[in-house]
Write a protein that holds these residues in place. Sequence first.
Motif, PDB file in Angstrom:
ATOM      1  N   MET A  96      82.364  16.384  12.701  1.00 54.21           N
ATOM      2  CA  MET A  96      81.002  16.899  12.622  1.00 54.21           C
ATOM      3  C   MET A  96      80.594  17.409  14.002  1.00 54.21           C
ATOM      4  SD  MET A  96      77.628  14.817  11.403  1.00 54.21           S
ATOM      5  CE  MET A  96      78.537  14.243   9.996  1.00 54.21           C
ATOM      6  N   LYS A  97      80.071  18.604  14.077  1.00 51.74           N
ATOM      7  CA  LYS A  97      79.705  19.188  15.344  1.00 51.74           C
ATOM      8  C   LYS A  97      78.263  18.861  15.682  1.00 51.74           C
ATOM      9  CE  LYS A  97      82.908  23.015  14.634  1.00 51.74           C
ATOM     10  NZ  LYS A  97      83.063  24.459  14.519  1.00 51.74           N
ATOM     11  N   THR A  98      77.993  18.730  16.958  1.00 51.88           N
ATOM     12  CA  THR A  98      76.633  18.413  17.393  1.00 51.88           C
ATOM     13  C   THR A  98      75.826  19.685  17.520  1.00 51.88           C
ATOM     14  OG1 THR A  98      77.450  16.529  18.627  1.00 51.88           O
ATOM     15  CG2 THR A  98      75.255  17.334  19.178  1.00 51.88           C
ATOM     16  N   MET A  99      74.640  19.700  16.951  1.00 54.34           N
ATOM     17  CA  MET A  99      73.768  20.861  17.007  1.00 54.34           C
ATOM     18  C   MET A  99      72.850  20.699  18.215  1.00 54.34           C
ATOM     19  SD  MET A  99      75.200  21.918  14.416  1.00 54.34           S
ATOM     20  CE  MET A  99      74.343  23.479  14.399  1.00 54.34           C
ATOM     21  N   THR A 100      73.397  20.981  19.415  1.00 53.53           N
ATOM     22  CA  THR A 100      72.761  20.580  20.656  1.00 53.53           C
ATOM     23  C   THR A 100      71.353  21.107  20.829  1.00 53.53           C
ATOM     24  OG1 THR A 100      74.950  20.572  21.648  1.00 53.53           O
ATOM     25  CG2 THR A 100      73.063  20.491  23.151  1.00 53.53           C
ATOM     26  N   SER A 101      71.173  22.418  20.682  1.00 51.81           N
ATOM     27  CA  SER A 101      69.854  22.983  20.978  1.00 51.81           C
ATOM     28  C   SER A 101      68.808  22.527  19.991  1.00 51.81           C
ATOM     29  CB  SER A 101      69.935  24.514  20.985  1.00 51.81           C
ATOM     30  OG  SER A 101      70.388  24.986  19.744  1.00 51.81           O
ATOM     31  N   THR A 102      69.172  22.513  18.709  1.00 52.75           N
ATOM     32  CA  THR A 102      68.212  22.093  17.692  1.00 52.75           C
ATOM     33  C   THR A 102      67.815  20.641  17.879  1.00 52.75           C
ATOM     34  OG1 THR A 102      69.146  23.640  16.107  1.00 52.75           O
ATOM     35  CG2 THR A 102      67.854  21.834  15.198  1.00 52.75           C
ATOM     36  N   LEU A 103      68.805  19.792  18.145  1.00 49.17           N
ATOM     37  CA  LEU A 103      68.520  18.368  18.278  1.00 49.17           C
ATOM     38  C   LEU A 103      67.717  18.100  19.547  1.00 49.17           C
ATOM     39  CD1 LEU A 103      71.905  16.822  17.139  1.00 49.17           C
ATOM     40  CD2 LEU A 103      69.868  17.369  15.819  1.00 49.17           C
ATOM     41  N   ALA A 104      67.966  18.878  20.555  1.00 45.34           N
ATOM     42  CA  ALA A 104      67.197  18.688  21.789  1.00 45.34           C
ATOM     43  C   ALA A 104      65.730  18.971  21.554  1.00 45.34           C
ATOM     44  CB  ALA A 104      67.738  19.606  22.884  1.00 45.34           C
ATOM     45  N   LEU A 105      65.452  20.041  20.817  1.00 42.94           N
ATOM     46  CA  LEU A 105      64.058  20.359  20.497  1.00 42.94           C
ATOM     47  C   LEU A 105      63.418  19.253  19.684  1.00 42.94           C
ATOM     48  CD1 LEU A 105      64.387  24.160  19.617  1.00 42.94           C
ATOM     49  CD2 LEU A 105      63.164  23.183  21.567  1.00 42.94           C
ATOM     50  N   ALA A 106      64.168  18.765  18.653  1.00 46.71           N
ATOM     51  CA  ALA A 106      63.625  17.699  17.814  1.00 46.71           C
ATOM     52  C   ALA A 106      63.368  16.450  18.638  1.00 46.71           C
ATOM     53  CB  ALA A 106      64.599  17.388  16.670  1.00 46.71           C
ATOM     54  N   GLY A 107      64.324  16.141  19.563  1.00 47.96           N
ATOM     55  CA  GLY A 107      64.157  14.958  20.380  1.00 47.96           C
ATOM     56  C   GLY A 107      62.966  15.051  21.299  1.00 47.96           C
ATOM     57  N   LEU A 108      62.732  16.244  21.886  1.00 51.38           N
ATOM     58  CA  LEU A 108      61.579  16.430  22.754  1.00 51.38           C
ATOM     59  C   LEU A 108      60.283  16.239  21.995  1.00 51.38           C
ATOM     60  CD1 LEU A 108      62.733  19.515  24.866  1.00 51.38           C
ATOM     61  CD2 LEU A 108      62.330  17.194  25.710  1.00 51.38           C
ATOM     62  N   ALA A 109      60.260  16.774  20.760  1.00 53.21           N
ATOM     63  CA  ALA A 109      59.037  16.664  19.964  1.00 53.21           C
ATOM     64  C   ALA A 109      58.698  15.210  19.690  1.00 53.21           C
ATOM     65  CB  ALA A 109      59.199  17.420  18.650  1.00 53.21           C
ATOM     66  N   VAL A 110      59.720  14.413  19.335  1.00 51.74           N
ATOM     67  CA  VAL A 110      59.462  13.015  19.032  1.00 51.74           C
ATOM     68  C   VAL A 110      59.135  12.231  20.297  1.00 51.74           C
ATOM     69  CG1 VAL A 110      60.508  10.912  18.133  1.00 51.74           C
ATOM     70  CG2 VAL A 110      60.855  13.056  16.946  1.00 51.74           C
ATOM     71  N   SER A 111      59.878  12.517  21.386  1.00 51.76           N
ATOM     72  CA  SER A 111      59.644  11.777  22.624  1.00 51.76           C
ATOM     73  C   SER A 111      58.243  11.998  23.154  1.00 51.76           C
ATOM     74  CB  SER A 111      60.665  12.219  23.679  1.00 51.76           C
ATOM     75  OG  SER A 111      61.968  11.884  23.263  1.00 51.76           O
ATOM     76  N   ALA A 112      57.756  13.233  22.958  1.00 51.87           N
ATOM     77  CA  ALA A 112      56.419  13.536  23.455  1.00 51.87           C
ATOM     78  C   ALA A 112      55.367  12.673  22.793  1.00 51.87           C
ATOM     79  CB  ALA A 112      56.107  15.015  23.212  1.00 51.87           C
ATOM     80  N   GLY A 113      55.636  12.255  21.574  1.00 48.53           N
ATOM     81  CA  GLY A 113      54.669  11.420  20.877  1.00 48.53           C
ATOM     82  C   GLY A 113      54.898   9.949  21.073  1.00 48.53           C
ATOM     83  N   GLN A 171      55.572  14.107  12.755  1.00 47.15           N
ATOM     84  CA  GLN A 171      56.767  13.948  13.575  1.00 47.15           C
ATOM     85  C   GLN A 171      57.896  13.283  12.778  1.00 47.15           C
ATOM     86  OE1 GLN A 171      56.301  12.220  17.462  1.00 47.15           O
ATOM     87  NE2 GLN A 171      54.365  13.253  17.831  1.00 47.15           N
ATOM     88  N   PHE A 172      57.526  12.333  11.929  1.00 47.21           N
ATOM     89  CA  PHE A 172      58.537  11.686  11.095  1.00 47.21           C
ATOM     90  C   PHE A 172      59.170  12.710  10.149  1.00 47.21           C
ATOM     91  CE2 PHE A 172      59.980   9.423   7.324  1.00 47.21           C
ATOM     92  CZ  PHE A 172      60.714   8.382   7.874  1.00 47.21           C
ATOM     93  N   ILE A 173      58.348  13.563   9.547  1.00 49.57           N
ATOM     94  CA  ILE A 173      58.865  14.606   8.660  1.00 49.57           C
ATOM     95  C   ILE A 173      59.773  15.557   9.432  1.00 49.57           C
ATOM     96  CG2 ILE A 173      58.195  16.608   7.256  1.00 49.57           C
ATOM     97  CD1 ILE A 173      55.683  14.989   6.439  1.00 49.57           C
ATOM     98  N   ASP A 174      59.387  15.894  10.666  1.00 49.78           N
ATOM     99  CA  ASP A 174      60.208  16.788  11.478  1.00 49.78           C
ATOM    100  C   ASP A 174      61.565  16.172  11.763  1.00 49.78           C
ATOM    101  OD1 ASP A 174      60.530  19.252  12.795  1.00 49.78           O
ATOM    102  OD2 ASP A 174      59.994  18.370  14.723  1.00 49.78           O
ATOM    103  N   ARG A 175      61.597  14.882  12.051  1.00 51.42           N
ATOM    104  CA  ARG A 175      62.869  14.186  12.250  1.00 51.42           C
ATOM    105  C   ARG A 175      63.711  14.277  10.976  1.00 51.42           C
ATOM    106  NH1 ARG A 175      66.342  11.491  15.922  1.00 51.42           N
ATOM    107  NH2 ARG A 175      64.484  11.107  17.180  1.00 51.42           N
ATOM    108  N   THR A 176      63.068  14.154   9.816  1.00 49.50           N
ATOM    109  CA  THR A 176      63.772  14.165   8.532  1.00 49.50           C
ATOM    110  C   THR A 176      64.454  15.492   8.257  1.00 49.50           C
ATOM    111  OG1 THR A 176      62.158  12.571   7.664  1.00 49.50           O
ATOM    112  CG2 THR A 176      63.465  13.781   6.052  1.00 49.50           C
ATOM    113  N   ILE A 177      63.842  16.604   8.680  1.00 43.62           N
ATOM    114  CA  ILE A 177      64.429  17.919   8.392  1.00 43.62           C
ATOM    115  C   ILE A 177      65.334  18.413   9.523  1.00 43.62           C
ATOM    116  CG2 ILE A 177      62.545  18.582   6.845  1.00 43.62           C
ATOM    117  CD1 ILE A 177      61.423  20.337   9.118  1.00 43.62           C
ATOM    118  N   SER A 178      65.570  17.595  10.522  1.00 42.74           N
ATOM    119  CA  SER A 178      66.436  18.000  11.625  1.00 42.74           C
ATOM    120  C   SER A 178      67.881  18.120  11.161  1.00 42.74           C
ATOM    121  CB  SER A 178      66.351  16.988  12.767  1.00 42.74           C
ATOM    122  OG  SER A 178      66.962  15.759  12.400  1.00 42.74           O
TER     123      SER A 178
END
Length: 344
Positions: free
Chosen positions: A1-18, A272-279
């Motif tokens: 399984m390949k890591t989706m670096t840019s997408t996951l980074a954005l998702a992580g920033l969004a969650v971390s900010a909260g 934010q929880f929903i955003d994590r779910t669709i990542s």
Amino acid sequence: MKTMTSTLALAGLAVSAGGAFAQGQTLTINSFGGAYEEAHRECVITPFEEATGATVQIVTAYSADAFAQLRAQASAPQFDVIHFSGGQEIVGAEEGLLSPIDPAALENAGNLYDFARTNLEGGEGPAYSIAAIGLVYNEETAPETPTAWADLMDGTYADHIVLTDISNGYGMLGFLMLNQVQGGSLDDIQPGLDAVSQLLENGAFVVSTSPEIQQEFAQNDAWIAPYASDYAYTLSSAGLPARFVQGEEGTPASFITANLVAGRDNQELATQFIDRTISAEAQACFAEALRYSPTNSTVELADDVAADVVLGAEAVEGLIRFDPIKIEENRSDWVDQWNRTIAR
């Protein structure tokens, strides 16, 4: 399984900010129990809790029951995020039970297939996984591999067919597809009921839950069951020679959605929880754990996982989605007719 670096980074920033304001807060959600709930924890809940400091409280409730609770609690709902697999989000949005979601508030919304985000502003939450409904069969004992829904009527399988009660969401979709193949429609389910009567006369039997299907395959020489791709994987993971095939007449599907409940105070955290779910990360995890088809176009899967799911825009968009509003309007009457049919 390949890591989706840019997408996951954005998702992580969004969650971390909260994370700072989320510390100590609690979200209440429903999940579907069993293996699904285990995967839900692994793929979404635990990573979200670790990233935000929030606590996620789970109420185990399948779609129909969760929706009934949502309606009953309309003035004081218990859920912050509610998950459906039977299209109840369309009805819930129409009834004002769900809150609109601003697509701009979801870092991952732009990566979803169009059908998975069609009415966020209207209150319908995004689809984050898909379960294809087809034919689960025993590759060792079935005399031949089924290829079509019409094969269910073939006397070759006779008393080795397992039907699932239509109070079960997957059972409902399987029945509606059988009904369609027999010439029926959502305005006329009699052809499907007649087919069920014939199958029962030939020795088929009815179960109510997924574990009962496993029992029939493991202990009672079941050969074929109209059910979902993810459960075929559950059976094979349990050591049973179960495989899944899409019927050549078409493949109905269960679209699993995450929805924002109206009337709750912590909607930003819930979003934010929903955003994590669709990542991409969460959807790849669901695909690996349960063989659900992803709706995030950036998901990349290992070859063995990809072989077990419906993957890619063209394939996914070719799935059949029976009108959820029509189903909800007729559910009680159809279940009553079904019960009378199987009781004969």
